[in-house]
Each structure stands twice: as structure tokens, then as C-alpha cells.
Motif scaffolding. Structure first.
Motif, PDB file in Angstrom:
ATOM      1  N   ILE A 147       2.194  11.999  -3.965  1.00  0.00           N
ATOM      2  CA  ILE A 147       2.544  10.736  -4.608  1.00  0.00           C
ATOM      3  C   ILE A 147       3.412  10.947  -5.992  1.00  0.00           C
ATOM      4  N   ASN A 148       4.658  10.650  -6.156  1.00  0.00           N
ATOM      5  CA  ASN A 148       5.117  10.559  -7.358  1.00  0.00           C
ATOM      6  C   ASN A 148       5.535   9.216  -7.488  1.00  0.00           C
ATOM      7  N   PRO A 149       4.555   8.743  -8.458  1.00  0.00           N
ATOM      8  CA  PRO A 149       4.828   6.935  -8.528  1.00  0.00           C
ATOM      9  C   PRO A 149       6.093   6.655  -8.764  1.00  0.00           C
ATOM     10  N   THR A 150       6.993   7.236  -9.147  1.00  0.00           N
ATOM     11  CA  THR A 150       8.465   6.682  -9.513  1.00  0.00           C
ATOM     12  C   THR A 150       9.337   6.125  -8.353  1.00  0.00           C
ATOM     13  N   LYS A 151       8.641   6.939  -7.029  1.00  0.00           N
ATOM     14  CA  LYS A 151       9.344   6.835  -5.919  1.00  0.00           C
ATOM     15  C   LYS A 151       8.882   5.500  -5.117  1.00  0.00           C
ATOM     16  N   LEU A 165       1.996  -3.176  -9.039  1.00  0.00           N
ATOM     17  CA  LEU A 165       0.812  -2.851  -8.543  1.00  0.00           C
ATOM     18  C   LEU A 165       0.970  -2.315  -7.039  1.00  0.00           C
ATOM     19  N   LEU A 166       0.232  -1.398  -6.673  1.00  0.00           N
ATOM     20  CA  LEU A 166       0.328  -0.919  -5.334  1.00  0.00           C
ATOM     21  C   LEU A 166      -1.274  -0.274  -5.110  1.00  0.00           C
ATOM     22  N   PHE A 167      -1.602  -0.519  -3.750  1.00  0.00           N
ATOM     23  CA  PHE A 167      -3.097  -0.086  -3.433  1.00  0.00           C
ATOM     24  C   PHE A 167      -3.153   1.223  -2.667  1.00  0.00           C
ATOM     25  N   LEU A 182       0.997  -1.249  -0.078  1.00  0.00           N
ATOM     26  CA  LEU A 182      -0.004  -0.103   0.033  1.00  0.00           C
ATOM     27  C   LEU A 182       1.069   1.235  -0.111  1.00  0.00           C
ATOM     28  N   ILE A 183       0.368   2.377  -0.581  1.00  0.00           N
ATOM     29  CA  ILE A 183       0.826   3.575  -0.518  1.00  0.00           C
ATOM     30  C   ILE A 183       0.453   4.299   0.600  1.00  0.00           C
ATOM     31  N   THR A 184       1.212   4.747   1.829  1.00  0.00           N
ATOM     32  CA  THR A 184       0.529   5.202   2.994  1.00  0.00           C
ATOM     33  C   THR A 184       1.189   6.776   3.281  1.00  0.00           C
TER      34      THR A 184
END
Length: 216
Positions: free
Chosen positions: A27-31, A91-93, A20-22
């Protein structure tokens, strides 16, 4: 339809927070992904069938599955982890509401957005809550890279027509639209259905689809 609360999902999510992204920062997805590649966002991933299969079939792309209901996130995450030979590298949630996307994502950070069977908010007084309302389209424009795309699917004819009217008022270019997706065999070759889509199609309901593009 709202998924009933499942008590196991809270602990399951806590045990698998690495998926998960918490962060509270933009959010910069590349990170967050191992590979620096195009990132696509599904707003309202439901139980995850669509985005999981997208990630499996497109290992050269990254995907973020966004869902406001934590119970639903838990169900989708478990489904992804149960997929044989799928390691979730792309894939992240994200368990967040979509109302303030510019506070969640950096601008020009996404290559595509999927709006699959979004809540149609059928009452006229709620039209500004529809995810294809012009204000939302303007936000998506900011979030997308140049040549980024939005794919919209709905079984709701009112939302389909509303979306087309709103798109006309936006900067987006329509690449494709149909009021009967399953009549187009060529487009179906690469079609990945959602759970709702399979259900509605099985009872003879026509599926609407629109693809739009950001061109600067």
C-alpha cells in the motif's frame, strides 16, 4: 473483549467496499486518497470512535483504520457512515492482521501510527506478540517518514513499562510519556479518547501515554 459476530456486517462491508483498501499489493496511501496529504495508521481501530473523530477534526490528514476482525470493521464503518456531515474522504478501513506490516505497506509511507489499548499479552512467554516489542518498533521505523510519530495509549501498567524498556533499545526519541494522562490538562486539550479510554477513565483507571518520534 471480543465483539460478538454480527451477521449483517459481512453484507454491509460488501456493499461499501469503496471505503476499504482491499489490494494485495503493498500500500502506497497516496494512491487511495483523493488528497495527497500525510497519512496516519491506527492499528486495532476497534469500533472506530478514535479514528473517526481524528478524521473529522483533521481534514488535512488521511487516516487508515486497521482491524483484524471483520465484524469489528463492519461496526466501525457503519459508525463512520452514520456520522452527520462526514463524507469519509480522508478515512479508509483495512481488514488485515498487523503481524507482517512490511508486506502490507511501502516503506516511508506513513506520517504516524496510533497504538491504542493494544492487547497486552500479559503472559511472559507471549512478550514478542506485544505491538511495542522491539521487532515491531523496527518495522514501524521503516514504515514511517522522517519525523514520523507513534502515539501509544494503554491502561495496562505492565505494557506501559515494557514499552518504555523496548523504546530505550530502539532508534526512536521519546517526546512525551506519562502514567496519568488525565492529570495533564494541556495535553487533554487535543486528546481524542477511545471507547476503552472513556470506560477505564470513568472507573478511575489511570491512562498511560507515550509519544515517540523518528529522527534521522
Amino acid at each position: 473483549m471480543r465483539l460478538r459476530n454480527k451477521n449483517w456486517t459481512k453484507d454491509f462491508i460488501e456493499e461499501n467496499l469503496k471505503f476499504l483498501i482491499t489490494t494485495e499489493e503493498k500500500i502506497n496511501p497516496t494512491k487511495f486518497f483523493l488528497k495527497k496529504q500525510d497519512t496516519f495508521l491506527e492499528i486495532g481501530c476497534g469500533k472506530g470512535q478514535f479514528v473517526i473523530n481524528q478524521a473529522i477534526e483533521n481534514s488535512n490528514k488521511n487516516f487508515i483504520a486497521m482491524e483484524k476482525e471483520s465484524t469489528v470493521i463492519g461496526v466501525a464503518l457503519k459508525k463512520a457512515l452514520n456520522k452527520e456531515n462526514f463524507n469519509l474522504n480522508n478515512l479508509l478501513f483495512l481488514n488485515r492482521f498487523a503481524e507482517n506490516l512490511l508486506d502490507i505497506f511501502e516503506v516511508n509511507s506513513l506520517k504516524g501510527i496510533f497504538l491504542n489499548f493494544s492487547d497486552p499479552w500479559p503472559k511472559a512467554k507471549h512478550y514478542k506478540k506485544r505491538l511495542t516489542y522491539l521487532t515491531f518498533l523496527e518495522i514501524y521505523w521503516e514504515l514511517l517518514e522522517n519525523n514520523g510519530i507513534i502515539e501509544i495509549k494503554t491502561d495496562n501498567d505492565q505494557l506501559y513499562n515494557f514499552s518504555l524498556d523496548q523504546i530505550k533499545e530502539s532508534k526512536f526519541k521519546v517526546l512525551y510519556n506519562t502514567s496519568d494522562l488525565y492529570s495533564n490538562k494541556d495535553l487533554l486539550k487535543d486528546n481524542i479518547p477511545t471507547e476503552y479510554e472513556q470506560k477505564f477513565h470513568s472507573i478511575g483507571k489511570k491512562i498511560n501515554k507515550i509519544i515517540i518520534k523518528k529522527e534521522v
